[in-house]
Design a protein around this motif. Structure first.
Motif, mmCIF file in Angstrom:
data_model
loop_
_atom_site.group_PDB
_atom_site.id
_atom_site.type_symbol
_atom_site.label_atom_id
_atom_site.label_comp_id
_atom_site.label_asym_id
_atom_site.label_seq_id
_atom_site.Cartn_x
_atom_site.Cartn_y
_atom_site.Cartn_z
ATOM 1 N N TYR A 137 43.009 35.461 43.384
ATOM 2 C CA TYR A 137 42.169 36.417 44.105
ATOM 3 C C TYR A 137 42.468 37.849 43.651
ATOM 4 C CZ TYR A 137 40.869 39.160 48.315
ATOM 5 O OH TYR A 137 40.381 40.092 49.197
ATOM 6 N N ASP A 138 43.750 38.190 43.582
ATOM 7 C CA ASP A 138 44.134 39.529 43.131
ATOM 8 C C ASP A 138 43.764 39.755 41.666
ATOM 9 O OD1 ASP A 138 45.147 40.196 45.626
ATOM 10 O OD2 ASP A 138 47.222 39.714 45.099
ATOM 11 N N ALA A 139 43.834 38.706 40.850
ATOM 12 C CA ALA A 139 43.480 38.843 39.434
ATOM 13 C C ALA A 139 41.994 39.150 39.270
ATOM 14 C CB ALA A 139 43.851 37.580 38.670
ATOM 15 N N HIS A 140 41.139 38.514 40.074
ATOM 16 C CA HIS A 140 39.708 38.823 40.027
ATOM 17 C C HIS A 140 39.464 40.278 40.434
ATOM 18 C CE1 HIS A 140 38.544 34.815 39.058
ATOM 19 N NE2 HIS A 140 38.802 34.285 40.245
ATOM 20 N N PHE A 141 40.219 40.746 41.418
ATOM 21 C CA PHE A 141 40.094 42.145 41.834
ATOM 22 C C PHE A 141 40.463 43.072 40.671
ATOM 23 C CE2 PHE A 141 41.537 46.114 43.641
ATOM 24 C CZ PHE A 141 40.646 46.359 44.673
#
Length: 225
Positions: A137-141
């Motif tokens: 999730y943080d990587a997509h952000f």
């Protein structure tokens, strides 16, 4: 982002569980994404040149989004407040901010969860991965931040705000001043799940040209509907 052999759902590959997408596992974690493409990032940046408050601003914003080829007949699942749907499948909402567009979701699916099936992964333009968690999730952000960084340079705001009362214990916010507006990417709770799950959003909101970004403690509220 996905490695070979990992499970994928959505338009590119259906869930294949034989029961209409319904999960039989209790509290399975999912991450869904509708990526911010380079073209979409350029379109969003063009919208920051508009005046988003005052008389006629609403109509001007609608006309600009329609000129980009976005749909204003947002009759799709999970679009209960959608103002427009982008050409890549993102829903643009009309909450407290002038422009609010989710692009990645972190949620649980199960009989005792707010979502009993993977609804996000089945939306046009979206894909999801069962078993994914906060790291993805943080990587997509971060990927979305990179799109805007390429166009606008380093963000003027890049903050991680720790709060034990929100899912994950912290949220990240990045932002750029654009004349009388601010372009902000932020993480927050997701309303369709009664705020038990999380999503990341792109926000455009009026902000006085001589004013600073909201204080760190107010960024969470600034990105809400």
């Amino acid at each position: 982002m996905l490695e070979r052999g990992e499970e994928r759902t959505g338009a590119e590959a259906p869930s294949g569980n034989g029961n209409g997408g319904r999960s039989e596992d209790a509290d399975a974690s999912y991450v869904a994404v509708c990526p911010v493409t380079p073209d979409l990032a350029r379109q969003i940046v063009s919208l920051t040149d508009l005046r988003w408050d005052g008389e006629g601003a609403w109509e001007a914003g609608d006309a600009a989004m329609r000129a980009l080829g976005w749909r204003d007949d947002a009759e799709t699942e999970l679009s209960f407040m959608a103002r427009f749907v982008t050409g890549t499948g993102h829903h643009v909402y009309d909450g407290d901010r002038a422009f609010l567009m989710p692009f990645t979701e972190l949620y649980e699916v199960g009989p005792d969860c707010a979502f009993t099936e993977d609804s996000w992964g089945g939306l046009p333009g979206w894909t999801s991965r069962k078993g994914a968690g906060r790291a993805e999730y943080d990587a997509h952000f971060s990927d979305a931040v990179g799109r805007f960084r390429t166009l606008l340079g380093p963000p003027e705001l890049d903050a991680v705000v720790r709060d034990p009362d929100v899912p994950g214990g912290q949220h990240r916010y990045t932002g750029w001043r654009r004349g009388g507006n601010v372009l902000l990417l932020g993480q927050g709770t997701e309303p369709c799940s009664y705020h038990s799950n999380e999503e990341a959003r792109v926000v455009i909101s009026p902000l006085p040209a001589d004013g600073g970004f909201p204080p760190a403690g107010n960024l969470y509220a600034f990105c809400q509907f």
